[in-house]
Design a protein around this motif. Sequence first.
Motif, mmCIF file in Angstrom:
data_model
loop_
_atom_site.group_PDB
_atom_site.id
_atom_site.type_symbol
_atom_site.label_atom_id
_atom_site.label_comp_id
_atom_site.label_asym_id
_atom_site.label_seq_id
_atom_site.Cartn_x
_atom_site.Cartn_y
_atom_site.Cartn_z
ATOM 1 N N GLY A 52 19.183 41.687 33.417
ATOM 2 C CA GLY A 52 19.944 41.745 34.651
ATOM 3 C C GLY A 52 21.296 42.428 34.456
ATOM 4 O O GLY A 52 22.097 42.475 35.374
ATOM 5 N N GLY A 53 21.557 42.929 33.244
ATOM 6 C CA GLY A 53 22.802 43.648 33.002
ATOM 7 C C GLY A 53 24.030 42.760 33.046
ATOM 8 O O GLY A 53 25.134 43.232 33.243
ATOM 9 N N GLU A 90 19.017 39.508 43.435
ATOM 10 C CA GLU A 90 20.458 39.262 43.386
ATOM 11 C C GLU A 90 21.263 40.540 43.588
ATOM 12 O O GLU A 90 22.486 40.517 43.569
ATOM 13 C CB GLU A 90 20.841 38.653 42.035
ATOM 14 C CG GLU A 90 20.388 37.217 41.872
ATOM 15 C CD GLU A 90 20.810 36.642 40.518
ATOM 16 O OE1 GLU A 90 21.762 37.150 39.912
ATOM 17 O OE2 GLU A 90 20.149 35.683 40.083
ATOM 18 N N GLN A 116 24.404 53.630 28.154
ATOM 19 C CA GLN A 116 25.805 53.505 28.569
ATOM 20 C C GLN A 116 25.944 52.593 29.790
ATOM 21 O O GLN A 116 27.028 52.124 30.098
ATOM 22 C CB GLN A 116 26.391 54.867 28.896
ATOM 23 C CG GLN A 116 26.604 55.724 27.657
ATOM 24 C CD GLN A 116 26.909 57.160 28.002
ATOM 25 O OE1 GLN A 116 27.336 57.446 29.108
ATOM 26 N NE2 GLN A 116 26.667 58.053 27.056
ATOM 27 N N TYR A 117 24.833 52.420 30.499
ATOM 28 C CA TYR A 117 24.890 51.550 31.676
ATOM 29 C C TYR A 117 24.355 50.158 31.353
ATOM 30 O O TYR A 117 24.160 49.341 32.236
ATOM 31 C CB TYR A 117 24.108 52.168 32.833
ATOM 32 C CG TYR A 117 24.740 53.437 33.342
ATOM 33 C CD1 TYR A 117 25.728 53.393 34.315
ATOM 34 C CD2 TYR A 117 24.366 54.669 32.825
ATOM 35 C CE1 TYR A 117 26.326 54.559 34.762
ATOM 36 C CE2 TYR A 117 24.957 55.838 33.272
ATOM 37 C CZ TYR A 117 25.942 55.777 34.237
ATOM 38 O OH TYR A 117 26.541 56.916 34.674
ATOM 39 N N GLY A 118 24.082 49.941 30.067
ATOM 40 C CA GLY A 118 23.735 48.605 29.623
ATOM 41 C C GLY A 118 22.416 48.081 30.137
ATOM 42 O O GLY A 118 22.301 46.923 30.497
ATOM 43 N N PHE A 142 26.156 41.346 30.937
ATOM 44 C CA PHE A 142 26.733 41.206 29.612
ATOM 45 C C PHE A 142 27.972 40.332 29.632
ATOM 46 O O PHE A 142 28.327 39.726 28.630
ATOM 47 C CB PHE A 142 27.063 42.580 29.025
ATOM 48 C CG PHE A 142 25.854 43.289 28.524
ATOM 49 C CD1 PHE A 142 25.431 43.117 27.224
ATOM 50 C CD2 PHE A 142 25.121 44.104 29.360
ATOM 51 C CE1 PHE A 142 24.295 43.751 26.760
ATOM 52 C CE2 PHE A 142 23.983 44.740 28.901
ATOM 53 C CZ PHE A 142 23.564 44.571 27.603
ATOM 54 N N GLN A 165 32.039 45.849 33.137
ATOM 55 C CA GLN A 165 31.611 45.417 31.814
ATOM 56 C C GLN A 165 31.562 46.548 30.788
ATOM 57 O O GLN A 165 31.642 46.294 29.602
ATOM 58 C CB GLN A 165 30.276 44.691 31.876
ATOM 59 C CG GLN A 165 29.136 45.481 32.464
ATOM 60 C CD GLN A 165 27.892 44.624 32.577
ATOM 61 O OE1 GLN A 165 27.783 43.593 31.966
ATOM 62 N NE2 GLN A 165 26.942 45.056 33.372
ATOM 63 N N PHE A 166 31.449 47.801 31.238
ATOM 64 C CA PHE A 166 31.402 48.881 30.262
ATOM 65 C C PHE A 166 32.636 49.765 30.296
ATOM 66 O O PHE A 166 32.637 50.850 29.756
ATOM 67 C CB PHE A 166 30.136 49.710 30.444
ATOM 68 C CG PHE A 166 28.914 48.921 30.114
ATOM 69 C CD1 PHE A 166 28.684 48.507 28.812
ATOM 70 C CD2 PHE A 166 28.022 48.545 31.096
ATOM 71 C CE1 PHE A 166 27.589 47.748 28.501
ATOM 72 C CE2 PHE A 166 26.925 47.780 30.785
ATOM 73 C CZ PHE A 166 26.699 47.371 29.491
ATOM 74 N N SER A 198 15.282 39.017 39.633
ATOM 75 C CA SER A 198 16.635 39.478 39.286
ATOM 76 C C SER A 198 17.113 40.537 40.277
ATOM 77 O O SER A 198 18.299 40.593 40.600
ATOM 78 C CB SER A 198 16.700 39.982 37.845
ATOM 79 O OG SER A 198 15.900 41.103 37.662
ATOM 80 N N LEU A 208 19.378 48.072 38.909
ATOM 81 C CA LEU A 208 20.111 46.879 39.326
ATOM 82 C C LEU A 208 21.615 47.133 39.386
ATOM 83 O O LEU A 208 22.317 46.613 40.248
ATOM 84 C CB LEU A 208 19.810 45.729 38.362
ATOM 85 C CG LEU A 208 20.385 44.365 38.730
ATOM 86 C CD1 LEU A 208 19.920 43.949 40.112
ATOM 87 C CD2 LEU A 208 19.973 43.323 37.711
#
Lengths: 279, 427
Positions: free
Chosen positions: A240-241, B286, B260-262, A243, A43-44, B283, B267
């Motif tokens: 949860g990242g 998962e 940068q890792y959003g 995107f 995603q990045f 979360s 996680l």
Amino acid sequence: MTKTTQKILLDLVTYAFLTAGAVMMLAPFLWMVATSFKIPADQFTHTLIPNPATLDNFRKLFSFDLNFPRLFMNSAIISLLTVIGQLLTCAMAAFCFAVVKFRGRNLLFTLLLVTLMIPEQVTLIPNFIIFKWLHLVGTSVPLWLPAFWGGAFGTFLLRQYFLTIPRELVDAARVDGASLWQTFWRIYLPLGKPALAALAIFTFQGAWNDLLHPLVYMPTVPNTTLTVGLAFFQTQLTMGGRFTVLMAGALISILPLILVFFFAQKQFIEGISLSGLKR
Amino acid sequence: MKKTLFSLAMVAILLLSACGGKTTGNNATNNSPVQITYMEWGDPAELSVWKAIVADFEAANPNIKVNVDVSDWDSYWTKLKTLLAANTPPDVFAMDAPLYLDYQSRGVLLNLQPYIDSNPGMLDGLFPNTLTAYQTPDGYFGLPRDFQTIVVFYNKDMFDKAGVPYPKSNWTYDDLRATALALTKDTSGDGKIDQFGYVIDPWDFEPGMSEIIWASGGDLINADHTKTLIGEPNARTAFQFLHDMMFVDHSIPDPNTSSQYGGDLFLSGNAAMIAMGHWAVPSYSEASFKWDVVQMPSGPAGQATSVNSAGFVVGKDSKNPDAAFAFIKFVLSTAGQTRLAEMGFACPVLRSVAESDAFLKQGTSINQQIFIDSLAFAHMKPVFKGYDEWSSTIGDGLTPMWNGEAELNPTLDQIVTQADVVLANNK
């Protein structure tokens, strides 16, 4: 330097600027499209071609306990009614301000423009209380009904456009025995198409993207609009990242806007070619 | 012109008749059960659990119907403030303990004390630390629903791969620093660190900062909430410690790197440890790696963590306060708390449920007991009027320092001055 080389150079500079602007505008959009087809691990990554490409994000999105067709319909109905309301009432008001002469016209128009200065947040609570009193909170009515009260922005936009339509047309219509309403309906509305199309785009976009009003007036998910539904997932997905899924949702939510734009764009061109007047 | 007016009038009449229809519709529901609204923040998974709780409640109380209204965190507060300003609050709504006094002092909450008095023993089974936040000199204007203690989540796979032993319950901040350093790596070999030892939230005190300040013998704020204490020597040592981990060891990523890792580096598998609350468990379940939790480390002043609770309050203008309280009472009962425990977002406030399998054995293989045991050395997340403004003043003030643009000591001096002004303004 000849005139033609000068012109070419000028064109080059102009297009360089336009291209830079277009890239700036398009890049986030393309990133959204690309990300919505990527796998979460990518995603990045700074690439616009998803590799491997996947439809999982869309599957995940539709697997949520969220009735997408219903959210979509709610958003569409509210947005369409808002557009109809705005086009109708703003055009009528604009016609009066542009064509009909009456006492206090300029004062009224100034007052109307002053209302542009009032931020929406200020009127939110008084409006809410009024709709509460009308027992309309919890329905979608408060979202589109105010569009039928007209609006300063739309009236201003259309009035300015109507002023550019030659007065001779009004006089000619009157000679032919047209009433004021007929002048409006048969001459100003068709000739005003480009401006109406522009207003339709603005209004549709505003209504479609509105989060605050649906949030406050409508019940919660599932019976709400697409924006509220997506916001509901936003925290979960960004925390949860995910995107990629968020971008899939964003992509789906702007598709109608793109459709409306292309449809309205046709009106721009048609409108311009129709408005010629032989002098 | 006449025709225009006529069409306008027609439109108006049509609209008014539409409104009229709605009004009668509402009046016709007089004979049906009492309707109350429960509003809270949350996400889709929480909504489905609350629907289950409401179904249980309605089965036990057939004359009450509960509408659950869930929004995301930001939208929730916007909506709530509008409803309160319009004098039409939801009957029951969720409250974050630190914000509780802001609302209570503005007189929009109903005093629940008379209801609690008529239900003797109702609060007996609840963890006392979770109740404290809601006590006022005039009684309870709210009750806790669930609580959050902060613990350290760690990535077992990452520890195994690096051959580093798992953290133990009696570890210290020096152990944390050494462990974090051992797990900070450049796995891709491009000269940039891409695996970090430890992650804290640099903006919010709750996960990461307040714990080390307390463990170092410092505090956030004085007892009567008039002075900010994060500039006192012990708190300063704590900040220096985290600052060193970030800028000397590079084992904590700075905010620019994190972004940068959003978002959540733990996680995404880019961080070995993170200070977090139980809200992250669903979360993290998962995640593609094995993980567990351990108590916060101890410092010179012993072990410390933060406890915070989400609670219920009732709008002062609620038309059905009895039904509203019945709902609260149900959620605090064994049946309601068991459902909440199964949801997995937070720890139940009812001790018997927190110590039962419903909470301790919820699908995940992690040691849930750690969250409960942490209560023994937990400090309450500060609760006072103006908390929201005070904490964002500090969070915003710290940003340049965490971004590496400002020195630690002058930043803290400046923040304390600004934060004390906020406190004075909220008195």
